[in-house]
Design a protein around this motif. Structure first.
Motif, PDB file in Angstrom:
ATOM      1  N   GLY A   1     -10.778   3.118  -3.992  1.00 44.82           N
ATOM      2  CA  GLY A   1      -9.937   4.071  -4.704  1.00 44.82           C
ATOM      3  C   GLY A   1      -8.994   3.356  -5.645  1.00 44.82           C
ATOM      4  N   PRO A   2      -8.159   4.107  -6.337  1.00 47.79           N
ATOM      5  CA  PRO A   2      -7.227   3.478  -7.276  1.00 47.79           C
ATOM      6  C   PRO A   2      -6.148   2.685  -6.528  1.00 47.79           C
ATOM      7  CG  PRO A   2      -6.732   5.802  -7.061  1.00 47.79           C
ATOM      8  CD  PRO A   2      -8.004   5.570  -6.309  1.00 47.79           C
ATOM      9  N   PRO A   3      -5.653   1.618  -7.141  1.00 46.14           N
ATOM     10  CA  PRO A   3      -4.551   0.882  -6.512  1.00 46.14           C
ATOM     11  C   PRO A   3      -3.259   1.667  -6.635  1.00 46.14           C
ATOM     12  CG  PRO A   3      -4.990  -0.010  -8.688  1.00 46.14           C
ATOM     13  CD  PRO A   3      -6.056   1.019  -8.429  1.00 46.14           C
TER      14      PRO A   3
ATOM     15  N   TRP B   1      -2.768  -4.352  -1.707  1.00 45.92           N
ATOM     16  CA  TRP B   1      -2.507  -4.615  -3.116  1.00 45.92           C
ATOM     17  C   TRP B   1      -1.403  -5.671  -3.247  1.00 45.92           C
ATOM     18  CZ3 TRP B   1      -5.073  -3.957  -7.359  1.00 45.92           C
ATOM     19  CH2 TRP B   1      -4.442  -3.996  -8.604  1.00 45.92           C
TER      20      TRP B   1
ATOM     21  N   TRP C   1      -6.366  -6.745  -5.617  1.00 48.48           N
ATOM     22  CA  TRP C   1      -6.643  -6.383  -4.243  1.00 48.48           C
ATOM     23  C   TRP C   1      -6.869  -7.624  -3.378  1.00 48.48           C
ATOM     24  CZ3 TRP C   1      -5.825  -1.742  -2.341  1.00 48.48           C
ATOM     25  CH2 TRP C   1      -5.954  -0.613  -3.150  1.00 48.48           C
TER      26      TRP C   1
ATOM     27  N   ARG D   1      -6.442   2.421   3.284  1.00 51.84           N
ATOM     28  CA  ARG D   1      -6.646   2.550   1.842  1.00 51.84           C
ATOM     29  C   ARG D   1      -7.432   1.328   1.402  1.00 51.84           C
ATOM     30  NH1 ARG D   1      -1.878   4.230  -2.413  1.00 51.84           N
ATOM     31  NH2 ARG D   1      -3.172   4.350  -4.299  1.00 51.84           N
TER      32      ARG D   1
ATOM     33  N   ALA E   1     -10.062  -0.677  -1.823  1.00 51.36           N
ATOM     34  CA  ALA E   1     -10.292  -0.880  -3.251  1.00 51.36           C
ATOM     35  C   ALA E   1     -11.301   0.101  -3.817  1.00 51.36           C
ATOM     36  CB  ALA E   1     -10.758  -2.316  -3.493  1.00 51.36           C
TER      37      ALA E   1
ATOM     38  N   THR F   1       0.325   2.494  -7.922  1.00 53.83           N
ATOM     39  CA  THR F   1       1.000   2.148  -9.166  1.00 53.83           C
ATOM     40  C   THR F   1       2.170   1.208  -8.873  1.00 53.83           C
ATOM     41  OG1 THR F   1       2.488   4.048  -9.030  1.00 53.83           O
ATOM     42  CG2 THR F   1       0.394   4.356 -10.209  1.00 53.83           C
TER      43      THR F   1
ATOM     44  N   THR G   1       0.866  -1.157   0.000  1.00 46.00           N
ATOM     45  CA  THR G   1       0.000   0.000   0.000  1.00 46.00           C
ATOM     46  C   THR G   1       0.913   1.219   0.000  1.00 46.00           C
ATOM     47  OG1 THR G   1      -1.917   1.044   1.078  1.00 46.00           O
ATOM     48  CG2 THR G   1      -0.194   0.156   2.508  1.00 46.00           C
TER      49      THR G   1
END
Length: 638
Positions: free
Chosen positions: A164-166, A216, A195, A160, A162, A168, A152
């Motif tokens: 929201g965006p993972p 992630w 995820w 945080r 899923a 990068t 993360t």
């Protein structure tokens, strides 16, 4: 040092093993942290937590590195452990643990699967945000080893998901770069990208906070451990994460270097026994290097730097561990924050605040102890003008009604909605223990501070003038005003409701400080101990007093309401031991009780607080600076 190890009955129990936490600091305010069982019970747990602009502005990076074995038969065995929102604990790698050991401050796990034994060791690279993870085959083999990186990049205080965006994930040599912020390297990298939803943190649930997050799965590392001694090495580091040239040393070298460094830290403190050796290493966790110079983390995993905590901890963290030079730098740095005779209180938020009545007085105490221990008259001369200005500001009056009362020479303080003493908890913005008026420990510190300034003036052939005269008046006022008819001291005099006789531990400072205004009477100290002393520390309020709360548990509001209303504070054992020595009493159980505590919660360290009711289970931060510092300071002197 005191050996700390657990067998399968503790390791294999998510409750018992999950309640015992280990910590590896990086010397910057970041850390790796987790539990004996491997279960992540807090949002703060992870293998790489990175400090930001201040030690308190941390971000969680690598949350876990889950191992899976492929046996010669082709069967796979997962060694990781996670709890999920459903209540399930899966996989159940903790049940395969044969043992956990904290040796030289470094955690080590061993899993046994039949005749196959695999060991994991961790270490941080001191002075940079980097963690080294080594998995080694101890017996059996050959076995395949897969290590799944669960990642993360978020504020350590939050979560945080899923929704929201993972983060990068960019492929890179031997690994990947996550969120452009940190890099992972290891053998046989294979990218992934999904995820893992619904991770549950049971300690956050118990604290009334959001217990869930998603992680992630960034990728995995793969190798074969053929014969005993073979090792798989993974490194994660932040900073210039995209530059492979910035890669730390190989993990096996990092582990060996960390072990050597920890032994050197202990040796520099010249410990008298295994207990003080363990406390000396525990103290090392809190001394950090920031862009402004040395500083102190008040507690892990969620505190940053707080000036009151730093100054109470100063003697134990710096003078008792051979760090006087770094300590002098710290004192000079903090002196630069003086304003209107007050020391800045906190850097946790990045903002400068002046909102304590005692933090500045503890600073003068720390300077006095430093000069007394080192004979550093150069530091005394440099800081004396600022310390004289502190005295002048308090005599004339400064923020929040802090001023010396001309009638008795004592400090009074208070403002609506403010809690300026160390008992500063609030519920819905309302102070729980406001203690407006003239608190006993504040005035003991005031008497002590005036004596320190007079002493430093004498050492540097300066004029003690106003400080000496104010000291004489304050001592006389203290001896006249604070003794109560019941034979102890008032907790506060001249408060809104008059004089407060509540039995709290604050009066200990009137007997324990180097320039204390009173000498303790054995019978009085026995009465205080009878009501407040526990194996972990002293209660903040006697059980017979109105408002006593014996459990420091539940939501944030419930915990804050109990924080100074009976909750035990280990740091107070320091003033108690000082006072006991002065009147010929001993605390013979203290070494054994402290040694036992080192294996109960924050391993090798001392907790922030504990329940006021037996069995006094630890609460708050598992690793707390002033708790460790006061234990080390007082136990190493007999």
């Amino acid at each position: 040092m005191i050996p700390i190890s657990f067998g399968p009955q503790v390791c294999g129990d998510p409750a018992a093993g999950g309640a015992r936490e280990w910590l590896l600091p990086d010397g910057l305010g970041g850390y790796a942290m987790g539990t004996v069982s491997g279960l992540r019970t807090r949002r703060y747990h992870g293998l790489l937590v990175v400090a930001g602009a201040t030690p308190a502005s941390r971000r969680l990076a690598l949350a876990a590195l889950d191992a899976t074995l492929t046996l010669p038969s082709g069967a796979t065995v997962r060694l990781g452990t996670h709890e999920w929102a459903s209540g399930a604990v899966e996989p159940r790698g903790h049940e395969l643990l044969s043992g956990f050991t904290l040796a030289d401050g470094l955690p080590r796990w061993r899993w046994r699967v039949g005749d196959t034994v695999v060991e994991r060791e961790l270490a941080m690279t001191h002075g940079r945000p980097a963690v080294a993870v080594v998995h080694r085959l101890v017996a059996g083999g050959p076995v395949g080893l897969t290590l799944e990186a669960l990642c993360t990049w978020r504020d350590a205080h939050g979560e945080r998901t899923a929704a929201g965006p993972p983060p990068t994930v960019e492929p890179a040599a031997d690994g990947c770069v996550v969120a452009g912020a940190y890099r992972l390297t290891g053998p046989g990298v294979r990218p992934a990208g999904r995820w893992w939803r619904g991770v549950h943190h049971r300690e956050e649930a118990a604290r009334g906070l959001n217990p869930g997050e998603d992680l992630w799965h960034a990728g995995s590392f793969h190798t074969t451990l053929t014969a005993p001694g073979d090792a798989a090495q993974v490194t994660a580091w932040a900073g210039d994460a995209t530059a492979l040239a910035d890669r730390p040393a190989p993990p096996v070298e990092v582990v060996a270097a960390a072990r050597r460094r920890h032994r050197a830290v202990v040796a520099a403190a010249r410990p008298a026994d295994d207990l003080t050796a363990s406390l000396a290493l525990a103290a090392d966790a809190f001394v950090v290097r920031t862009p402004a110079g040395p500083d102190v983390v008040a507690g892990y995993p969620w505190f940053g730097a707080w000036s009151r905590d730093t100054m109470i901890s100063y003697e134990g963290l710096f003078l008792a561990t051979g760090r006087a030079d770094a300590g002098a730098d710290l004192l000079r740095s903090y002196a630069a924050t003086l304003s209107e005779g007050m020391l800045a209180n906190t850097a946790d938020t990045g903002a400068v605040e002046y909102n304590t009545v005692d933090g500045t007085l503890w600073f003068l105490h720390a300077v006095g102890r430093h000069v007394a221990a080192t004979g550093d008259t150069g530091l005394a001369a440099d800081l004396l003008p600022g310390l004289r200005a502190v005295v002048g500001a308090h005599l004339a009056g400064t923020r929040y009604g802090i001023r010396a009362d001309p009638a008795d020479g004592l400090l009074t303080q208070g403002a609506d909605g403010e809690a300026l003493t160390w008992m500063d908890a609030r519920v819905d913005g309302v102070p729980v223990t406001q203690r407006r008026g003239k608190p006993v420990e504040v005035n003991a510190l005031w008497v002590n501070a005036l004596a320190v300034v007079a002493d430093l003036a004498a050492r540097t052939r300066g004029d003690a003038g106003p400080a000496a005269r104010a000291h004489e008046a304050a001592v006389a006022g203290f001896r006249r005003r604070f003794p109560a008819p019941h034979g102890l001291l008032y907790d506060v005099v001249d408060g809104p409701g008059g004089d407060d006789p509540a039995l709290r531990p604050n009066q200990l400072l009137a007997w324990s400080l180097p320039h204390a205004p009173l000498r303790p009477e054995p019978e009085a100290l026995r009465r205080v101990a009878g009501a407040l002393l526990t194996p972990v520390g002293l209660r903040s309020l006697a059980p017979a007093e109105r408002g006593f709360t014996g459990r420091h548990r539940g939501t944030g509001a419930a915990r804050d309401a109990a924080y100074h209303q009976g909750t035990v504070w280990p740091w107070l054992a320091g003033p108690y031991r000082d006072a006991a020595r002065r009147c010929g009493l001993t605390d013979d159980e203290a070494p054994a009780a402290t040694a036992a505590h080192l294996a109960e919660w924050g391993l090798g360290s001392v907790s922030e607080t504990a329940d006021g009711d037996p069995p006094h289970a630890a609460t708050g931060c598992p690793f707390q600076a002033w708790s460790v510092a006061e234990a080390l300071r007082t136990l190493r002197t007999g």
